[in-house]
Enzyme design. Sequence first.
Site, short mmCIF file in Angstrom:
data_model
loop_
_atom_site.label_atom_id
_atom_site.label_comp_id
_atom_site.label_asym_id
_atom_site.label_seq_id
_atom_site.Cartn_x
_atom_site.Cartn_y
_atom_site.Cartn_z
CG ASP A 119 -1.65 1.23 1.49
OD1 ASP A 119 -2.33 1.69 0.56
OD2 ASP A 119 -1.56 1.78 2.60
CG ASP B 255 -1.86 7.66 0.47
OD1 ASP B 255 -2.76 8.50 0.36
OD2 ASP B 255 -0.98 7.50 -0.40
#
Length: 210
Positions: free
Chosen positions: A7, A9
């Site tokens: 991922d 953020d």
Amino acid sequence: MRLCVLDVDSTLITAEVIELIAARAGARELVARITERAMRGELDFAASLKERVATLAGVPDTVFAEVRAEVELTPGVRELIGGLQDAGWEVALVSGGFEEVVGSLAASLGITRFRANRLEVAEGRLTGRTVGPVIDRAAKAAALREFAAEVGCEPADAVAIGDGANDLDMMAAAGLGIAWHAKPVVQEQADVALNGPSLAEALPLILDRP
């Protein structure tokens, strides 16, 4: 070949890009509250993304360069990615954030595979809408499977690292799901939860897998 999908953020980088953009629209606090609830799994991700992106309408598209200069990599990211690449692993990024920032981050780390949302721009300003399919939790899991097929890796031989509820399907699809400073629901469901100072702590866990 094996695959590690991260991922972006609050995992690859320390911030939420949408909040950095929202700060330019005077909506950072509102967007941060919605993001927090979405990452805890309290809100539907696609609906929350639509609501948050709507607050960005009118922001000049120069914001992308500004945000790219502002984001900071999570401590240990370069060591983790470099170590995996040196060991022959493919590393990919899958993000509920935005391609306009994720693409340059990927390039700076020698990563060629990534998937993210795209923001619509008209006459040099954000419209407050996205274009193309929304990268939600189901799309993240689908991207992991697609990338695995591309590199000739079974999903069971892939690793997924994330922090929010929208990473859960991706982590479940992988053979090893690692939570990084994650929301409680993610820490509970991950195979491993890391909360230390450096994401490089994940490297031996990944490379020592049978």
